[in-house]
Write an enzyme that holds these catalytic residues in place. Structure first.
Site, PDB file in Angstrom:
ATOM      1  N   LYS A  30      -7.002  -2.238   4.687  1.00 24.34           N
ATOM      2  CA  LYS A  30      -7.787  -2.614   5.870  1.00 24.34           C
ATOM      3  C   LYS A  30      -7.093  -2.172   7.157  1.00 24.34           C
ATOM      4  CE  LYS A  30     -10.972  -5.098   7.975  1.00 24.34           C
ATOM      5  NZ  LYS A  30     -12.172  -4.250   8.055  1.00 24.34           N
TER       6      LYS A  30
ATOM      7  N   HIS B   8     -27.582  25.570   8.633  1.00 30.08           N
ATOM      8  CA  HIS B   8     -26.415  26.446   8.751  1.00 30.08           C
ATOM      9  C   HIS B   8     -25.445  26.268   7.586  1.00 30.08           C
ATOM     10  CE1 HIS B   8     -27.831  27.717  12.598  1.00 30.08           C
ATOM     11  NE2 HIS B   8     -27.881  26.470  13.031  1.00 30.08           N
TER      12      HIS B   8
ATOM     13  N   TRP C  49       0.890  -1.157   0.000  1.00 25.51           N
ATOM     14  CA  TRP C  49       0.000   0.000   0.000  1.00 25.51           C
ATOM     15  C   TRP C  49       0.928   1.206   0.000  1.00 25.51           C
ATOM     16  CZ3 TRP C  49      -1.168   4.071   3.521  1.00 25.51           C
ATOM     17  CH2 TRP C  49      -2.338   4.779   3.224  1.00 25.51           C
TER      18      TRP C  49
ATOM     19  N   ASN D 291       7.627  -3.351   5.786  1.00 28.65           N
ATOM     20  CA  ASN D 291       6.351  -2.724   6.115  1.00 28.65           C
ATOM     21  C   ASN D 291       6.640  -1.644   7.147  1.00 28.65           C
ATOM     22  OD1 ASN D 291       3.686  -2.124   6.907  1.00 28.65           O
ATOM     23  ND2 ASN D 291       3.741  -3.701   8.463  1.00 28.65           N
TER      24      ASN D 291
ATOM     25  N   GLU E 288     -20.942   7.015  10.011  1.00 28.61           N
ATOM     26  CA  GLU E 288     -20.467   5.694   9.601  1.00 28.61           C
ATOM     27  C   GLU E 288     -21.119   5.275   8.280  1.00 28.61           C
ATOM     28  OE1 GLU E 288     -18.130   3.818  10.232  1.00 28.61           O
ATOM     29  OE2 GLU E 288     -18.757   1.859   9.509  1.00 28.61           O
TER      30      GLU E 288
HETATM   31  C1  G6P Z   1      -8.613   1.640   8.056  1.00 34.75           C
HETATM   32  C2  G6P Z   1      -9.793   0.783   7.644  1.00 34.75           C
HETATM   33  C3  G6P Z   1     -11.043   1.242   8.391  1.00 34.75           C
HETATM   34  C4  G6P Z   1     -10.807   1.215   9.896  1.00 34.75           C
HETATM   35  C5  G6P Z   1      -9.580   2.061  10.274  1.00 34.75           C
HETATM   36  C6  G6P Z   1      -9.200   1.849  11.739  1.00 34.75           C
HETATM   37  O1  G6P Z   1      -8.762   2.923   7.563  1.00 34.75           O
HETATM   38  O2  G6P Z   1     -10.001   0.841   6.254  1.00 34.75           O
HETATM   39  O3  G6P Z   1     -12.114   0.376   8.076  1.00 34.75           O
HETATM   40  O4  G6P Z   1     -11.923   1.680  10.554  1.00 34.75           O
HETATM   41  O5  G6P Z   1      -8.461   1.666   9.487  1.00 34.75           O
HETATM   42  O6  G6P Z   1      -8.779   0.520  11.899  1.00 34.75           O
HETATM   43  P1  G6P Z   1      -8.805  -0.280  13.246  1.00 34.75           P
HETATM   44  O7  G6P Z   1      -8.222  -1.622  12.887  1.00 34.75           O
HETATM   45  O8  G6P Z   1      -7.925   0.469  14.203  1.00 34.75           O
HETATM   46  O9  G6P Z   1     -10.189  -0.359  13.729  1.00 34.75           O
END
Ligand code: G6P
Length: 607
Positions: free
Chosen positions: A602, A504, A74, A98, A481
């Site tokens: 993710k 507003h 990534w 990483n 969300e």
């Molecule tokens: C990434 C994922 C989100 C997630 C966030 C926090 O941006 O794409 O889906 O909510 O990380 O991740 P965590 O593992 O700390 O909940």
């Protein structure tokens, strides 16, 4: 932020490494690569795009090797491209990385002066050249790694192979997850146990500053001072069916439908007949809770939204003030810590770099204690927090979080009840909540049946460029969300507003081209919300409202979808479900790659 894997075995490792990469694509999927030790060279193959493209090339070329490393990327430094993909090579060394090397520009400068040429725009390539440089004086990969990491600032999990070491893989960790998988006649390294789930169930989690050498027969870990050290072996059984899609078209769909079970698993064993049980957040937690005066939540993304809902519950049920911060911002504002504040992190993965850094920062401050609500028992966050509640949702693979969110909410409700119990508050409400929590999986199941009704409104949203989401009170974080889900996977711009704020500014956006999605549960704010929705109607807006049995609004343009009856306090969990389904179906209609949406990952293990 990426996934790395390495293997030393008596069998061919190419296929195992690629299979492992597939399971770590949640960590990034813009390019992939592999380096395999061969008789007198290192086979290096890199491809732009997902792991399946690397796999296709591997099937064509069929390289043989018993030692190798691989990577799924990534992009942080340098765009996704073949050149920027890992493994990076320097002479006879190949590495995968990483993390982020913060001082890479300075190191790059020095290495260029020493005669090295750089092929990529990445920060990671400095590691390959540094290792190569130290190999000249040390003559051994392990010793060179020890010297190299002394020069690196930042976060890293590194795996390296060297042409002169046909049996040995060397790895190092600092602030990025890394573990050793212990096999029979073979050993592995990876960013996540999931990557090795079909190879072993025995793992050794490395700590910051650790280096390890791994051969097929054995492994040895060394600490920061280069002294051999023994680290515990942990057994973890990862159900194989948890990491396959089964009958579903996407992981996200599967994970949405798993929610009744996932939530049942979160609350399992935590509730007595009329109250929450003691110490469900670990030994001594109830005692700590009796001293709480404030709560500080810190999280990222979807997990942050869970904290924002939690805030309402804590103020209502436990009657204590709560603060909620973005993990990426919290430690940069010099927060003032009031006496008796519990520091709570929320995270699906337990490896999100900003959340982990916030926890480490908090450990240096005067917090009463630290607690995490987390889905991965072996994660850094879970291991480093004093108290933990595992959400037990099972592996979540879809990048857009679904079951992790609803189980976090269930976990937060358990926390609010536990704290209220320790503080002797609100016993009657807790008794009621115990029964409502037990019934929650059933209500989620009922809500999932709305799928067909939701399908009817999908065409009206899938062809739009923007959407507005409205809610009030604890439903504001739920529409945040919902908007996040829609933008993540369908690439439609979606903005969430507390409905009272509409006038507003955002009301100016309302016309017949912007769908307005609103949550209208029956509660003390219903009348107020309805007035806000009337403002939308009066401007010719199209409303898609999810609400209770007695619709208080007559919709001429749009749709009213009736939700199952549910507990007022747990309603945020229930009202999350239709927004997940809506985003999922809209993304399906638009044909996006919704389990792996563009530009995202993710688990974000870089700052
Ligand atoms: C990434 C994922 C989100 C997630 C966030 C926090 O941006 O794409 O889906 O909510 O990380 O991740 P965590 O593992 O700390 O909940």
């Amino acid at each position: 932020m990426c996934g790395i894997i390495g293997a030393a075995s008596s069998r061919n490792v190419g296929k195992l490494l690629v299979q492992g990469l597939h399971k770590m694509e949640y960590r990034g999927y813009d390019s992939a690569g592999i380096a395999l030790h061969q008789k007198d060279n290192i086979f290096n193959l890199r491809t732009l795009g997902k792991v399946s493209l690397l796999e296709d090339e591997m099937i064509e070329q069929r390289p043989k090797s018993k030692l190798g490393i691989a990577h799924t990327r990534w992009a942080t430094h340098g765009k996704p491209s073949k050149k920027n993909a890992h493994p990076h090579a320097s002479g006879e060394v190949n590495i995968v990385h990483n993390g982020i090397i913060e001082n890479y520009l300075e190191l790059k400068e020095k290495l260029i002066q020493a005669g090295y040429t750089f092929e990529s725009e990445t920060d990671s390539e400095v590691i390959a050249h540094l290792l190569h440089q130290h190999l000249q004086s040390k003559g051994d990969l392990l010793a060179a790694m020890h010297e190299a990491i002394k020069e690196l600032d930042g976060a890293f999990a590194i795996a390296a192979i060297h042409i002169k070491d046909k049996n040995r893989l060397v790895v190092a960790r600092n602030k990025s997850p890394l573990l050793i998988g212990v096999g029979l006649e073979e050993n592995f390294a990876a960013s996540d146990p999931l990557a090795l789930s079909q190879l072993t169930n025995e793992f050794v989690f490395l700590e910051d500053g650790d280096i390890a050498e791994i051969t097929k027969e054995s492994y040895q870990v060394f600490d920061r001072k280069n002294s051999p050290i023994s680290r515990e072996v942990t057994e973890i059984d990862i159900a194989v069916n948890a990491v396959t899609k089964g009958e579903y078209s996407h992981f996200m769909e599967k994970e949405i439908y798993e929610q009744p079970n996932a939530v049942a698993n979160t609350i399992d064993g935590k509730l007595g007949d009329n109250d929450v049980l003691d110490n469900i957040f670990g030994l001594g937690s109830s005692e700590v809770f009796s001293k709480i005066k404030r709560i500080q939540f810190v999280a990222c993304g979807t997990s942050l939204h869970a904290g924002k809902v939690g805030r309402f519950w804590f103020e209502q049920i436990a009657q204590i003030p709560c603060y909620v911060d973005f993990a990426s911002e919290y430690r940069y504002r010099d927060p003032l810590v009031e006496e008796g504040t519990l520091f709570v992190t929320i995270s699906q993965s337990g490896e999100t770099a900003d959340t982990l850094a916030a926890l480490r920062y908090a450990q240096e401050k005067d917090y009463l204690s630290t607690l995490s609500i987390c889905n991965v028992p072996t994660s850094s966050l879970a291991r480093e927090s004093e108290h933990v509640l595992f959400t037990n949702a099972g592996p979540e693979i879809g990048v857009a979080s679904t079951k992790a969110f609803t189980t976090q909410l269930a976990g937060l409700m358990l926390l609010a009840m536990s704290i209220a119990k320790s503080l002797n508050k609100d016993q009657q409400n807790r008794k009621k909540l115990v029964h409502e929590l037990r019934n929650l999986p059933k209500v989620i199941e009922e809500t999932l049946k709305l799928s067909n009704e939701i399908m009817n409104i999908v065409p009206n949203i899938a062809d739009k460029h923007n959407a507005l989401f409205l809610g009030r009170g604890m439903f504001f974080p739920i529409v945040q969300e919902g908007a996040l889900k829609l933008k993540e996977i369908s690439y439609i711009h979606a903005e969430a507003y507390p409905a009272g704020e509409l006038k507003h500014g955002p009301l100016a956006l309302v016309d017949d081209q912007i769908p307005v999605v609103a949550l209208s549960p029956e509660n003390t704010l219903t009348e107020k919300l309805v007035s806000n929705l009337e403002e939308v109607k009066a401007r010719g807006g199209t409303l898609y409202v999810f609400g209770g049995e007695n619709a208080k609004i007559k919709i001429e343009r749009g749709e009213y979808i009736q939700m199952p009856e549910c507990s007022e306090l747990l309603a945020p969990i229930i009202y999350t479900i239709p927004l997940q389904i809506l985003a999922y179906q809209v993304a399906c209609q638009r044909g996006t790659d919704l389990d792996q949406p563009r530009n995202l990952a993710k688990s974000v293990t870089v700052e």
